[in-house]
Motif scaffolding. Sequence first.
Motif, PDB file in Angstrom:
ATOM      1  N   PHE A   1      -3.471   4.629   3.345  1.00 39.82           N
ATOM      2  CA  PHE A   1      -2.178   4.464   2.933  1.00 39.82           C
ATOM      3  C   PHE A   1      -2.175   3.841   1.561  1.00 39.82           C
ATOM      4  N   LYS A   2      -2.964   4.173   0.723  1.00 40.22           N
ATOM      5  CA  LYS A   2      -3.680   3.898  -0.734  1.00 40.22           C
ATOM      6  C   LYS A   2      -3.152   5.107  -1.172  1.00 40.22           C
ATOM      7  N   ASP A   3      -3.144   5.981  -0.893  1.00 43.02           N
ATOM      8  CA  ASP A   3      -3.607   7.936  -1.134  1.00 43.02           C
ATOM      9  C   ASP A   3      -1.933   7.651  -1.005  1.00 43.02           C
ATOM     10  N   LYS A   4      -1.140   7.455  -0.199  1.00 42.60           N
ATOM     11  CA  LYS A   4       0.328   7.938   0.412  1.00 42.60           C
ATOM     12  C   LYS A   4       1.359   7.535  -0.204  1.00 42.60           C
ATOM     13  N   ASP A   5       2.029   7.960  -1.116  1.00 48.66           N
ATOM     14  CA  ASP A   5       3.047   6.833  -1.563  1.00 48.66           C
ATOM     15  C   ASP A   5       4.273   6.549  -0.987  1.00 48.66           C
ATOM     16  N   THR A   6       4.575   7.540   0.466  1.00 48.19           N
ATOM     17  CA  THR A   6       5.355   7.637   1.269  1.00 48.19           C
ATOM     18  C   THR A   6       4.907   8.206   2.624  1.00 48.19           C
ATOM     19  N   LEU A  60       0.522  -1.137  -0.074  1.00 49.80           N
ATOM     20  CA  LEU A  60      -0.260  -0.009   0.247  1.00 49.80           C
ATOM     21  C   LEU A  60       0.823   1.448  -0.277  1.00 49.80           C
ATOM     22  N   SER A  61       2.156   0.938   0.538  1.00 50.59           N
ATOM     23  CA  SER A  61       2.833   2.825   1.146  1.00 50.59           C
ATOM     24  C   SER A  61       3.712   2.086   1.478  1.00 50.59           C
ATOM     25  N   TYR A  62       4.675   2.416   1.721  1.00 44.14           N
ATOM     26  CA  TYR A  62       5.847   2.896   1.977  1.00 44.14           C
ATOM     27  C   TYR A  62       6.401   3.842   3.100  1.00 44.14           C
ATOM     28  N   THR A  63       7.398   3.596   4.153  1.00 48.57           N
ATOM     29  CA  THR A  63       7.602   4.223   5.155  1.00 48.57           C
ATOM     30  C   THR A  63       9.767   4.082   5.596  1.00 48.57           C
ATOM     31  N   GLU A  64      10.202   4.562   5.490  1.00 46.65           N
ATOM     32  CA  GLU A  64      11.193   4.942   5.786  1.00 46.65           C
ATOM     33  C   GLU A  64      11.924   4.790   6.860  1.00 46.65           C
ATOM     34  N   LYS A  65      11.656   4.463   8.309  1.00 45.83           N
ATOM     35  CA  LYS A  65      11.792   4.278   9.675  1.00 45.83           C
ATOM     36  C   LYS A  65      11.010   3.415  10.122  1.00 45.83           C
ATOM     37  N   ASP A  66      10.928   3.000  11.486  1.00 44.98           N
ATOM     38  CA  ASP A  66      10.368   1.899  11.576  1.00 44.98           C
ATOM     39  C   ASP A  66       9.463   3.297  12.624  1.00 44.98           C
TER      40      ASP A  66
END
Length: 250
Positions: A232-237, A63-69
């Motif tokens: 989450f679907k609406d946000k790339d990161t 759905l999306s991506y996170t650069e940190k925990d």
Amino acid sequence: MKKIIISIFTILLLLSCKNEPQVLVKVEGKLLPITEEIQSKKEIEDFIQPYREKVEAEMNTVLSYTEKDLVRTDGELESSLGNLMADLCFDMANPVFKSRTTNNIDFALFNYGGIRAGITKGDIKTENAFQLMPFENNLVVVELTSEKIKELVNYLIANNRAHPLSKHINLEITKKGYNLKINNLPLNDSKTYFVLTSDYLQNGGDKMDFFKNPVSIQNLNYKVRNAIIDYFKDKDTINVKLDGRFRAEK
């Protein structure tokens, strides 16, 4: 004599067939442990397999991506995951609420214990949303008086935990009490406030009794988990940080 014998036999037979009241004497149970020794039936496995594959595919959808925990333990009175959860629920719920009432939600509050899992750095999948919110809770908006807002604030201070609180609140605990602003304005005693939460908390869950008996209530019929997935679907990161929305004076 024969007729007498037959008559006696008939009477005895009828008496023996009489329906007696049934009384439960005891209930016995047997524990059947599920182990590897229990073999599955192929026909059942074949029937279930297509459904299992469909569910697994949906759960693994990115759905999306996170650069940190993202966790609920990286701050004292706020957390990255708590801030994210409150803010995203506000963002997804406010347009729905406004379209129905013409009003805006003032802020969102959820409970620390409602966050059931963190999200590790990397791809965010549908599975993460189910782990984060495994319950079938709906989003509701309650209209609270200023006195109820004061009860809410006192609860947060006494509880001393990083409950998910949206960015529309700025609350500082001071040596003399607290400083509170809602949407950059001091609390107005003559105003009511629209607060977003879950139906579980509105019913007094986690001892949040200030949500009970509000001036009004609007059930959005929108599950918290669905709001998380839609966001989450609406946000790339996903970018989230600790911003001091709830803090103690140094």
